[in-house]
Design an enzyme around this catalytic site. Structure first.
Site, PDB file in Angstrom:
ATOM      1  N   LYS A  55       0.495  -1.278  -0.337  1.00 28.27           N
ATOM      2  CA  LYS A  55       0.253   0.116   0.129  1.00 28.27           C
ATOM      3  C   LYS A  55       0.766   1.090   0.143  1.00 28.27           C
ATOM      4  O   LYS A  55       0.353   2.428  -0.983  1.00 28.27           O
ATOM      5  CB  LYS A  55      -0.832   0.327   1.467  1.00 28.27           C
ATOM      6  N   GLU A  74      -9.920   5.539   2.102  1.00 27.93           N
ATOM      7  CA  GLU A  74     -10.857   4.611   3.060  1.00 27.93           C
ATOM      8  C   GLU A  74     -10.266   3.753   3.340  1.00 27.93           C
ATOM      9  O   GLU A  74      -8.888   3.549   2.910  1.00 27.93           O
ATOM     10  CB  GLU A  74     -12.113   4.076   2.319  1.00 27.93           C
ATOM     11  N   SER A 117       1.968  -9.834  -0.857  1.00 28.73           N
ATOM     12  CA  SER A 117       1.615  -8.645  -0.484  1.00 28.73           C
ATOM     13  C   SER A 117       1.594  -7.330   1.156  1.00 28.73           C
ATOM     14  O   SER A 117       2.377  -5.880   1.020  1.00 28.73           O
ATOM     15  CB  SER A 117       0.644  -8.273  -1.110  1.00 28.73           C
TER      16      SER A 117
END
Lengths: 410, 277
Positions: A92, A114, A381
């Protein structure tokens, strides 16, 4: 023929994507589109983003040959792209740094975002802190309960966390609430979407910032082999780590692409998040895409052991890739993901995020059927620290009375 | 060719102009709190003086709506309200009020799921005059406009205070029935007062529009004073939603007569303000 990398065309991936938003947001979306096209290729922006990616976030992340896992499975080589080692603990951060820097260049000082599992919220809070921006994060009240640690981390980093109590009180409602905030504060605020979803140009912007994953894989792989990988395997919720991994390989047709969705408690139970596998066409959060919905078009509740995959929609470019058969989307259920969690932990000493375990699990299945000289790359990830409570709760098979049992991979 | 049904809206606006009145558009959530009461609620709005009725079809993710309408959507869905129940309600209202303009307000996915063609045909058949879809943009409206035109349904597009002149002109061209001016930056819900930008926005769109365009202003309007404010600046109609829904949300006892009376009186007070400008 149009190359796949050239999409979106007019904001669309085939017929998917587009912009379905309240009129108040149109000027903001247009402003973003123009600013992004203008800023993204300037030397100054590229240099600054690279600076932060390398010196702050720790890029490039390693491409690691998981020899023990490969030997255990038997078959193709499994390599892990270690986004779990990125600052913040997940991929991210790539997107958060990119978009926060873009927002700063656009003169926006207030960032809203969000978050579901909290990883995008934490990434946003970090990027905002280092770049001197104010961040406010919308998070469903049920997700806050499930991911208390991440919600606390955001606050530690100086972000304000808004608890969302509407609808299902999870990620989709956090997006709704962030959109409502944006409609209200459209002039001052930058909305930092965390995945390859939302109205155009977001799916493109997030994909571009995450493509650093795939680009690094391409160059790192040269140390191992002269050939392209046989397959790329990534987990898909909204689909940002997958799109970032796939994108540089889209027009390399020899590379098979696999997106792994959350099968939850099993597709037949209805408690899953397998949007591409069993969803249908619809319009939500500004885009035409696939959705998990009932026959009237109401959006369904979703389930996954990993909060990060718990989303009833999916990025529109994934739908295009599925439609034309370029990528294959499969599922992995909660138990298979947990099994992969323990295997990777014990065999490689890596505690992966439960999201990533879905990809690891499918890669193991795939590797068995493939030849030894072939390579499978799995994008790991995120790291699993945030999931420990969840693992303790769900893995009675491996853990009893708070103690890890005699699980063995030998 | 515009069919007779779509003309109900045009006719209403012409009639209002002759009477030198502004239009009052009232929003209700279809089938809420239950189908029987919903019909009674609509009846009291009409008896109170509503000129046009907007019937909301509940959607699970209403991003343009504030807390009051969100709560109504959520509860309506929990009570099992479906698009078909709302269409049946329209059918019943249409029988009683053959000249009343009735619009559906909902989100794109409700039409998309059944298919724009099917859904709009069913809506037309039930007696609907048109649609308001807050997440439908001009850019994505090809199918929607095609079937609107074909079926003679009004397609009401929205304009916001930050919409560019160029885009306002485009919207005035494609919008039929009326153009919905969103008065504020934000979601639906009552406001105590309005900023100057709202008045500027009304003046701007009036300047850009022709006599054929009807401009209805909505979001935040809840008092007779609000109605006068918007009307004096040039709005052709005002839209009131959340204030009505809040009265329904608060209706907990089973005294529907009481709610009907209160709604009727409230709407009358607004309609009086519409006629005083």
């Amino acid at each position: 023929m149009t190359k796949l990398k050239e999409y979106p065309i007019d904001g669309k991936y085939g017929k998917f994507g587009g912009k379905y938003i309240p009129e108040t947001l149109i000027p903001a979306i247009n402003e973003l589109e123009v600013a992004y096209e203008k800023i993204k290729n300037t030397l100054n922006f590229k240099k600054e983003l690279n600076y932060y990616l390398h010196n702050y976030a720790g890029r490039p992340t390693p491409l690691y040959f998981a020899k023990n896992l490969t030997d255990y499975v038997g078959g193709a080589k499994i390599l892990l792209k270690r986004e779990d080692l990125l600052h913040g603990g997940a991929h991210k951060t790539n997107n958060c740094l990119g978009q926060c820097l873009l927002a700063k260049k656009m003169g926006k000082k207030r960032i809203i975002a969000e978050t579901g599992a909290g990883q995008h919220g934490v990434g946003t809070a970090m990027a905002a802190a280092v770049l001197g921006l104010k961040a406010e994060i919308y998070m469903g009240s049920i997700d806050i309960e499930r991911q208390k640690l991440n919600s606390f981390r955001m606050e530690l980093l100086g972000a304000k966390v808004h608890s969302v109590n509407s609808g299902t009180k999870t990620l989709k409602d956090a997006i709704n609430e962030a959109l409502r905030d944006w409609i209200t504060n459209v002039k001052s605020t930058y909305y930092l979407i965390g995945s390859v979803v939302g109205p155009h140009p977001y799916p493109m912007i997030v994909r571009d910032f995450q493509s650093v994953i795939g680009k690094e894989i391409k160059s790192q792989l040269k140390k191992f082999t002269t050939r392209l990988p046989a397959a790329l395997v990534c987990c898909v919720g909204g689909g940002s780590n997958a799109m970032g991994t796939f994108y540089p390989f889209l027009d390399d047709n020899d590379v098979s692409l696999y997106g792994v969705e959350a099968g939850g408690l099993g597709i037949r139970t209805g408690k899953h998040s397998a949007t591409l596998s069993v969803g249908s066409e619809g319009i939500l959060h500004g885009m035409r895409t696939y959705l998990l919905q009932d026959k009237y078009g109401q959006i369904n509740d979703t389930h996954s052991i990993s909060a990060g995959l718990d989303y009833p929609g999916v990025g529109p470019q994934h739908v295009q890739l599925k439609d034309i058969g370029r990528a294959k989307y499969v599922t992995c259920d909660d138990n298979e993901a947990l099994d992969a969690f323990f295997k990777l932990t014990r065999l490689e000493g890596i505690i992966p995020a439960l999201e990533s375990c879905h990809a690891v699990s499918y890669a193991m299945k795939l590797a068995k059927k493939m030849r030894k000289e072939q390579n499978i790359i799995v994008t790991l990830s995120g790291r699993g620290d945030k999931d420990i409570d969840q693992v303790i709760k769900f893995s009675k098979k491996y853990i009893s009375g708070g103690k890890v049992g005699d699980f063995s991979t030998k | 060719m515009i069919s007779r049904q779509s003309n109900r809206i045009e006719k209403k606006f012409n009639e209002l102009k002759l009477k030198k009145q502004k239009g009052l558009i009232c929003y209700v959530m279809g089938g809420y709190p239950n189908p029987t009461s919903s019909k009674k609620i609509i009846t009291s709005l009409i008896e109170g003086g509503a000129d046009i009725i907007e019937i909301g079809i509940p959607f699970s993710d209403p991003i343009a709506d504030g807390p009051i309408i969100q709560e109504a959507s959520f509860r309506a869905l929990q009570n099992g309200i479906t698009p078909d129940i709302c269409l049946n309600l329209i059918r019943k209202i249409r029988k009683t009020y053959p000249l009343l303009p009735i619009l559906i307000m909902t989100y794109s996915n409700i039409l998309q799921k059944r298919g724009f063609k099917d859904f709009m045909e069913s809506a037309k058949d039930a007696g609907t005059d048109g649609f308001i879809i807050p997440d439908m943009t001009i850019e994505e409206s090809k199918d929607y406009l095609y079937y609107s035109k074909k079926l003679g349904l009004a397609s009401v597009f929205l304009v916001a205070p930050n919409t560019s002149d160029f885009r306002i002109k485009k919207t005035l061209e494609v919008s039929t029935g009326f153009v919905y001016l969103v008065s504020v930056f934000g979601t639906t819900g009552m406001r105590n007062s309005f900023n100057n930008y709202t008045l500027t926005a009304i003046k701007k769109i009036k300047k850009l529009s022709s006599n054929n365009n009807n401009i209805s202003v909505g979001f935040g309007i809840s008092t007779p004073n609000h109605v006068k404010l918007m009307s004096n600046i040039g709005a052709d109609a005002v839209i009131v939603g959340s204030a009505i829904i809040q009265m329904v949300n608060r209706y907990k006892d089973n005294n529907i007569d009481n709610l009907q009376n209160r709604l009727k009186n409230y709407v009358t007070s607004l309609k009086v303000a519409c006629s005083e400008t």
